[in-house]
Design an enzyme around this catalytic site. Structure first.
Site, PDB file in Angstrom:
ATOM      1  N   GLU A   1     -12.540  -6.861  28.182  1.00 19.42           N
ATOM      2  CA  GLU A   1     -11.884  -6.139  27.097  1.00 19.42           C
ATOM      3  C   GLU A   1     -12.844  -5.843  25.954  1.00 19.42           C
ATOM      4  O   GLU A   1     -12.905  -4.723  25.448  1.00 19.42           O
ATOM      5  CB  GLU A   1     -10.696  -6.944  26.572  1.00 19.42           C
ATOM      6  CG  GLU A   1      -9.918  -6.235  25.478  1.00 19.42           C
ATOM      7  CD  GLU A   1      -9.394  -4.895  25.966  1.00 19.42           C
ATOM      8  OE1 GLU A   1      -9.677  -3.890  25.298  1.00 19.42           O
ATOM      9  OE2 GLU A   1      -8.731  -4.855  27.005  1.00 19.42           O
TER      10      GLU A   1
ATOM     11  N   ASP B   1     -13.983  -2.108  24.727  1.00 19.58           N
ATOM     12  CA  ASP B   1     -13.706  -1.635  23.367  1.00 19.58           C
ATOM     13  C   ASP B   1     -14.976  -1.208  22.642  1.00 19.58           C
ATOM     14  O   ASP B   1     -15.037  -0.130  22.044  1.00 19.58           O
ATOM     15  CB  ASP B   1     -13.009  -2.737  22.560  1.00 19.58           C
ATOM     16  CG  ASP B   1     -11.567  -2.960  22.981  1.00 19.58           C
ATOM     17  OD1 ASP B   1     -11.022  -2.090  23.688  1.00 19.58           O
ATOM     18  OD2 ASP B   1     -10.993  -3.989  22.615  1.00 19.58           O
TER      19      ASP B   1
ATOM     20  N   SER C   1      -5.675  -0.469  26.946  1.00 17.07           N
ATOM     21  CA  SER C   1      -6.790  -0.889  26.121  1.00 17.07           C
ATOM     22  C   SER C   1      -7.953   0.073  26.222  1.00 17.07           C
ATOM     23  O   SER C   1      -8.847   0.022  25.394  1.00 17.07           O
ATOM     24  CB  SER C   1      -7.281  -2.284  26.457  1.00 17.07           C
ATOM     25  OG  SER C   1      -6.978  -2.722  27.673  1.00 17.07           O
TER      26      SER C   1
ATOM     27  N   GLY D   1       7.534  17.652  23.603  1.00 19.19           N
ATOM     28  CA  GLY D   1       7.711  16.919  22.358  1.00 19.19           C
ATOM     29  C   GLY D   1       7.445  15.440  22.550  1.00 19.19           C
ATOM     30  O   GLY D   1       6.830  15.010  23.534  1.00 19.19           O
TER      31      GLY D   1
END
Length: 594
Positions: free
Chosen positions: A298, A302, A510, A571
């Protein structure tokens, strides 16, 4: 005379405060039973140390919230007139009487001022006490609970009490009834057999992106920095290293970003960034172990994509620890704290912060006690009032969490399971897409909060969606009056990262949060470079103006809980929100505002 009149009630209260032990205890908070998967192991050792966080009421928060709506609304005359650190602290501070009364109660248990820590706004008090003393103070019994899937253990109780005289002066105390399992929102990680530096050679064919621009055909199977800039129409935009704009990602639960992997990733996907670094910030003992074995999927994902997309914008990596020291044994827990409060405590105390912050962690909303969730959410609101854009992944379970679609209120009612903090109305939640043309990815977390009512900025868009559902659709499974999740979306499949020295694929929302946040950081870069304030809390702008700069995703659904989940449609929808970024359009819209 006025000072005497004001002082008398305060003096009387202080006299009564000295006798808290004489007041009967009354239950402050309780849960019917631990959430699914948590099993009682046995009594907690009486000498085990707990770091208790005591939340004091914030009587002026409604005023802060009013400021937040005004400075975040592009139609308001105060748009962009953000509050200072000192102004937000004043509006988050408890009443002085509360400070004195709680201090008296702590002192009655031998906890003096030198033994506690106060947050910068003094709205949180942190103490470290043994289980035995905590049980006496809270009239409760702590047990060790172990999770059946992960094996992790925590010390918790299902109920705690306070003297009645304290109830109006203490909102909550944790860890007590919180059983959340903070985790990164990644679905899979796998090592491809064919990825090499040659995989990123010039493509032989192209696709047409949503903005009408060419996108490498390889992006339908492998997402790179080049793919995202092409797909989201930001190929020609260059950020500044010196205009004051900054970007940050957060890390928890011992997720470490490996610097060798980062540099290898830069060589592979953005050679201009090779050799660049980031600012590491340790919070509550957070570390960043650099051994290959400790590299976090992770954290690598990131930092590699966030810093690679926004280079040379100065980058920050927040690593927040969540466990006080302990001596492991067969019944001592491996974790005793939920770390958002620690992170909020630190960043709220800083004079200067990155304008854009991405977080890819969360848990089921219902595992977080309502009082705690609303408290943390208010902390995010305070950052928004200071002009900080906070983005969170919406989760990877579709409308639920695998087959764990049951309520934790003792009834075991079947229900959809929204995620927190994505459900907080003061943050921007990011769902997931895949492929080109983009469709909603099946695991994109979405739905409606059971804790937070739908905010005004969402009323029109979400109501339109609900009107498209056939009468009775999923009746009883979701809260049609709740805050809709997510707000926006971005690609979330097959991101090419470097992990432990090897090219690898990562998947999950993520991927989506740092991606969308990167384009927000680019927008802030442009605004700051033009002497405009940053975008701050994004949602009012997104729902009023920014939606016109997003690619509406109309295909896909997010199954879960034995259902097909919600459908993407024209939408807003509870799987991709308002859509994915078209940077050039967003830039034009962002620069129109003061």
């Amino acid at each position: 005379m006025w000072s005497l009149l004001l002082a008398l009630p305060f003096a009387v209260t202080l006299v009564s405060a000295s006798h808290h032990k004489d007041f009967p205890h009354k239950i402050k908070e309780s849960i019917e039973a631990p959430p699914h998967g948590w099993l009682r192991h046995g009594p907690a050792p009486p000498d085990h140390l707990l770091e208790l966080k005591i939340a004091l009421p914030r009587p002026h928060f409604p005023i802060l919230e009013k400021h937040l709506w005004e400075v975040s609304n592009p139609s308001h005359e105060r748009y962009g007139a953000y509050l200072s650190k000192e102004e937000t602290e004043a509006l988050m501070a408890p009443h002085p009487e509360t400070l004195d009364i709680v201090s008296e109660w702590l002192a009655s248990h031998g906890i003096e001022e030198e033994h506690l820590y106060r947050s910068s706004a003094q709205d949180w008090v942190t103490i470290r006490v043994q289980v035995g003393l905590a049980e006496e103070m809270l009239n409760t019994k702590y047990d060790v609970y172990t999770h059946s899937d992960s094996g992790e253990s925590i010390v918790r109780t299902t109920s705690y009490s306070l003297p009645e005289s304290l109830h109006e002066h203490i909102e909550l105390i944790q860890p007590t009834t919180i059983f959340t399992r903070l985790r990164p929102f990644k679905s899979t990680l796998h090592w491809p057999n064919t990825v090499s530096s040659g995989s990123l050679s010039p493509p032989t064919s192209t696709l047409t992106g949503p903005a009408g621009n060419p996108v490498d055909a390889s992006c339908n199977g492998t997402i790179t920095i080049t793919c995202l800039r092409q797909l989201y129409n930001a190929v020609g935009y260059n950020t500044s290293a010196t205009n004051g704009n900054k970007f940050a990602v957060t890390a928890y639960i011992e997720e470490y970003t490996n610097n060798q992997d980062l540099q290898q990733f830069f060589q592979l996907e953005n050679p201009m960034a090779y050799g660049s670094n980031y600012t590491f910030v340790s919070i509550n003992g957070g570390t960043n172990n650099q051994t290959y074995a400790a590299a976090g999927v992770e954290a690598n994902l990131d930092t590699q994509f966030a810093y690679g997309l926004t280079y040379p914008t100065p980058a920050t990596f927040y690593s927040t620890g969540g466990s006080p020291p302990y001596i492991p044994d067969e019944v001592t827990p491996t974790d005793t704290n939920e770390p958002y409060v620690n992170w909020l405590d630190y960043v709220s105390s800083q004079n200067y912060l990155p304008q854009t912050i991405s977080t890819s962690y969360g848990d089921d909303e219902q595992t977080v006690p309502y009082t705690y969730a609303t408290r943390v959410c208010a902390g995010f609101a305070a950052l928004g009032a200071r002009g900080i854009s906070l983005l969170f992944s919406s989760g990877d379970g579709g409308v639920g969490d695998g087959d764990q679609c049951f309520s934790n209120d003792g009834t075991n009612k079947t229900m959809f399971v929204p995620k927190f903090p994505a459900a907080c109305p003061y943050v921007t939640s990011v769902g997931g897409t895949n492929y080109i043309p983009e469709t909603a990815v099946f695991f994109s977390g979405g739905g409606f909060s059971n804790y937070f009512p739908r905010p005004d900025y969402q009323q029109t868009a979400v109501s339109k969606y609900l009107q498209t559902l056939a009468p009775g659709t999923y009746e009883g499974l979701y809260n049609p009056h709740g805050r809709g999740i997510p707000d926006v979306a971005a690609q979330a499949m097959s991101f090419l990262i470097v992990y432990q020295g090897q090219p690898s694929y990562a998947t999950g929302t993520s991927c989506a949060s740092p991606t969308f946040a990167s384009f927000v950081s680019m927008l802030n870069d442009a605004r700051i470079g033009a002497d405009k304030p940053p975008l701050g809390f994004l949602n009012p702008w997104l729902y009023e103006t920014g939606y016109a700069g997003l690619n509406d995703i109309t295909i896909g659904n997010n199954p879960g809980c034995g259902t097909e989940g919600f459908n993407a449609t024209i939408g807003w929808d509870p799987i991709t929100g308002l859509g994915t970024p078209n940077f050039e359009k967003l830039l034009a819209l962002a620069m129109m505002d003061p």
